[in-house]
Design a protein around this motif. Structure first.
Motif, mmCIF file in Angstrom:
data_model
loop_
_atom_site.group_PDB
_atom_site.id
_atom_site.type_symbol
_atom_site.label_atom_id
_atom_site.label_comp_id
_atom_site.label_asym_id
_atom_site.label_seq_id
_atom_site.Cartn_x
_atom_site.Cartn_y
_atom_site.Cartn_z
ATOM 1 N N PHE A 69 -10.784 11.028 0.799
ATOM 2 C CA PHE A 69 -11.574 10.436 0.343
ATOM 3 C C PHE A 69 -11.033 9.523 -0.510
ATOM 4 O O PHE A 69 -10.888 8.338 -0.307
ATOM 5 C CB PHE A 69 -13.215 10.581 -0.240
ATOM 6 C CG PHE A 69 -14.280 11.320 0.255
ATOM 7 C CD1 PHE A 69 -14.734 11.090 1.517
ATOM 8 C CD2 PHE A 69 -14.434 12.556 0.159
ATOM 9 C CE1 PHE A 69 -15.783 11.637 2.655
ATOM 10 C CE2 PHE A 69 -15.545 13.326 1.367
ATOM 11 C CZ PHE A 69 -15.408 13.101 2.139
ATOM 12 N N VAL A 72 -8.436 7.008 0.961
ATOM 13 C CA VAL A 72 -9.386 5.764 1.903
ATOM 14 C C VAL A 72 -9.600 5.176 0.739
ATOM 15 O O VAL A 72 -9.838 2.958 0.731
ATOM 16 C CB VAL A 72 -10.648 6.302 2.364
ATOM 17 C CG1 VAL A 72 -11.127 6.027 3.540
ATOM 18 C CG2 VAL A 72 -9.974 7.393 2.964
ATOM 19 N N GLY A 75 -7.101 2.716 -0.037
ATOM 20 C CA GLY A 75 -6.993 1.418 1.112
ATOM 21 C C GLY A 75 -7.590 0.459 0.402
ATOM 22 O O GLY A 75 -6.745 -0.920 1.687
ATOM 23 N N CYS A 123 -14.060 11.747 -5.638
ATOM 24 C CA CYS A 123 -14.178 10.654 -4.523
ATOM 25 C C CYS A 123 -14.283 9.778 -4.694
ATOM 26 O O CYS A 123 -13.110 8.858 -4.682
ATOM 27 C CB CYS A 123 -15.939 10.647 -3.174
ATOM 28 S SG CYS A 123 -16.016 11.923 -2.876
ATOM 29 N N SER A 126 -9.483 7.382 -7.276
ATOM 30 C CA SER A 126 -8.342 5.894 -6.944
ATOM 31 C C SER A 126 -7.952 5.233 -8.096
ATOM 32 O O SER A 126 -6.955 4.364 -8.110
ATOM 33 C CB SER A 126 -9.178 5.718 -6.175
ATOM 34 O OG SER A 126 -8.944 6.301 -5.057
ATOM 35 N N ARG A 360 -3.003 0.827 1.188
ATOM 36 C CA ARG A 360 -3.113 1.156 2.382
ATOM 37 C C ARG A 360 -1.875 2.233 1.996
ATOM 38 O O ARG A 360 -1.944 3.899 1.857
ATOM 39 C CB ARG A 360 -2.930 1.114 4.092
ATOM 40 C CG ARG A 360 -3.834 0.010 4.199
ATOM 41 C CD ARG A 360 -3.288 -0.459 5.167
ATOM 42 N NE ARG A 360 -3.179 0.394 6.506
ATOM 43 C CZ ARG A 360 -2.345 -0.103 7.500
ATOM 44 N NH1 ARG A 360 -2.053 -1.744 7.742
ATOM 45 N NH2 ARG A 360 -2.442 0.677 8.557
ATOM 46 N N GLY A 363 -2.660 4.690 -1.204
ATOM 47 C CA GLY A 363 -3.292 5.400 -0.932
ATOM 48 C C GLY A 363 -2.700 6.987 0.048
ATOM 49 O O GLY A 363 -2.859 8.239 0.465
ATOM 50 N N THR A 367 -2.595 10.748 -0.955
ATOM 51 C CA THR A 367 -2.792 11.783 0.153
ATOM 52 C C THR A 367 -1.998 12.827 0.239
ATOM 53 O O THR A 367 -1.821 13.942 0.128
ATOM 54 C CB THR A 367 -2.944 11.404 1.952
ATOM 55 O OG1 THR A 367 -3.644 9.944 1.863
ATOM 56 C CG2 THR A 367 -3.140 12.297 2.069
#
Length: 519
Positions: A69, A72, A75, A123, A126, A360, A363, A367
């Motif tokens: 998560f 995302v 992004g 979650c 970020s 993006r 992000g 990942t």
């Protein structure tokens, strides 16, 4: 306004330099809050009466949700804005940690609530990626961007030096759940401060305005297809995966290595970590500024990865000779390389981004890193115990593998240079009326335009005023005064000053538009 523009031109930033250090502070608060709570997490989990195996699930819950998560959310910085995503991440992570801290008081179901809070916090992992996006946005040239992203890589090191000891002291004095609660409260406080004081990046504001203009010009049925990401980011992503895999293998094995080989206590192991943080911090302060003068970011990363990988492999081999001084020397030698490569990773990612895809891309890179973080600890502990390809396991074997992965990451990152486009030499195409190079300073000449140019622009402005409901005929004096106010004189001392003042004008328009929307 002129003084502000000159100051920003000197610093290479589109925002006051205080905003950059404000982002550093946000990163520091996030990392130190985690460092306060993470070391006591296993002891806190034991208060729920669960087995040791469940402690592993607690860490896995965070890793899995952060891998799924958090990228995302990174992004979404391209759509919502950098500031809004930062506030969302800080608020979500703060609430999740408060839930974890209070779970011990919730009776029989407390552990499941604690596990939910742990997964929920992942979650919103970020914050680091979004801070990188913010810094990349506000820097007007590569040198400034590399400088500030490199400085931000030092922030976690300072937090690591302070946080674990503070968390252990709080747990000993007030209980194991208190550091977790404080983690949540500090993060929520940071969210409030960011919401109140941090400015949105001018680059994002301009991109939103340009997108709205293009959408309006294309009509309501225009396509909103996203641009394909550059292929280079997948190459960089593989390097990030290998580096993250190696880093997590090292972190998961350092304590076991020194405990099993040299019978170090938790206190001594803590000193090993702090010593490595000091070495990395000094490397950032003393060595890296000199390297930046002669090497590109990918070249620095490659060199740092070779040094780090060599140190880690030698650490693994030192288990066979049982010499503690040799092992510590290998850790700190590898720390010099690790600081060098880590400081350049964000700069390399940023070099393949623009304001429309920066969230993006960071992000996506996150990942790759998160996948490495999940796999690394599992690989490390298994090869240490069970061996590899028929060879007997020992506690130095994971370091031989992780050192090799680190070197591979450096080679792959160096290969990303093949995707860097050489700067294009633009040749001016002569127009119908031959154009001359613009002269600035005392040789500046105001552009007059032909009669046809004046008529075309006048017709455009008149139509614009009509379409937007300005009574420009009957209230001509008011319109002329308005134009005089919204079109300040630009600086013509130099091309840089001219472009900066023009960009400043655009930024002011964005900020006024945002204030109008909020009102």
């Amino acid at each position: 306004m002129d003084a502000a523009m000159v100051a920003k031109a000197d610093t290479g930033l589109e925002v006051p330099e205080s905003m950059v250090y404000f982002v550093f502070m946000t990163m520091f608060i996030d990392v130190i809050a985690a460092c306060i709570s993470t070391p006591v997490m296993p002891y806190y989990a034991q208060e729920f009466g669960v087995s040791t195996a469940w402690i592993g699930y607690i860490y896995a819950a965070w890793s899995i949700t952060s891998a799924l998560f958090a990228p995302v959310l990174s992004g979404m910085a391209d759509k919502w804005g950098r500031k809004k995503v930062l506030v969302t991440c800080l608020t979500g992570a703060g609430l999740a940690n408060v839930i974890q801290g209070l779970a011990v008081y919730l009776g029989h179901d407390g552990f499941w609530i604690f596990l939910f809070g742990r997964a929920f916090s992942g979650c919103f992992a970020s914050i680091g990626a979004t801070c990188n996006v913010y810094i990349s946005d506000v820097c007007t040239n590569d040198a400034t961007r590399n400088q500030f992203l490199g400085q931000m890589s030092m922030v976690p090191l300072v937090a690591i030096m302070v946080g674990p000891g503070l968390g252990g002291g709080l747990a000993a004095a007030f209980g194991n759940n208190v550091p977790v609660l404080i983690d949540g409260l500090i993060t929520l406080f940071s969210a409030c401060v960011v919401q109140s004081f941090l400015e949105e990046t001018p680059a994002f504001l301009r991109s939103r305005l340009n997108a709205d203009v293009e959408k309006g010009a294309a009509g309501p049925n225009s396509s909103n297809e996203k641009k394909a990401l550059p292929r280079a980011i997948y190459v960089v992503g593989m390097a990030s995966f290998a580096a993250s895999l190696a880093g997590q293998m090292n972190l998961s094995m350092y304590s076991l290595f020194f405990q099993k080989i040299y019978d170090f206590s938790a206190l001594y192991i803590g000193f090993v970590f702090m010593g490595n943080a000091v070495v990395m911090l000094l490397t950032n302060m003393i060595i890296l500024p000199q390297l930046r003068k002669c090497l590109k970011s990918a070249q620095m990363y490659f060199g740092g990865a070779l040094v780090s990988g060599t140190g880690v492999i030698c650490l693994g081999l030192s288990a066979l000779v049982d010499n503690v001084h040799l092992s510590l020397g290998c850790v700190y030698f590898g720390g010099v390389g690790g600081a060098t490569s880590t400081s350049q990773a964000s700069s390399i990612v940023a070099s393949f981004t623009d304001v429309s895809n920066r969230g993006r891309i960071f992000g996506l890179n996150q990942t790759f890193q998160n996948i490495g973080k999940i796999i690394g600890p599992m690989v490390a502990t298994n090869v240490a115990v069970h061996g590899l390809f028929g060879h007997q396991g020992f506690f130095g074997l994971p370091f031989l593998i992780s050192g090799s992965c680190t070197m591979c990451a450096g080679c792959v990152m160096l290969a990303s240079l093949a995707f860097v486009e050489a700067p294009k030499v633009e040749t001016e195409t002569p127009s119908k009326l031959q154009r001359r190079a613009t002269a600035f300073g005392e040789h500046w000449e105001n552009e007059q335009g032909s009669e046809e140019d004046v008529k075309a622009l006048g017709k455009y402005v008149a139509q614009l005023l009509t379409d937007r409901h300005y009574k420009w005929v009957t209230r001509r004096a008011d319109i002329e005064k308005l134009l005089d106010d919204v079109l300040p004189e630009l600086k013509v001392d130099s091309r840089c000053a001219y472009e900066e003042s023009f960009k400043q004008l655009q930024t002011m328009r964005m900020q006024v538009a945002c204030m109008a929307q909020q009102a």
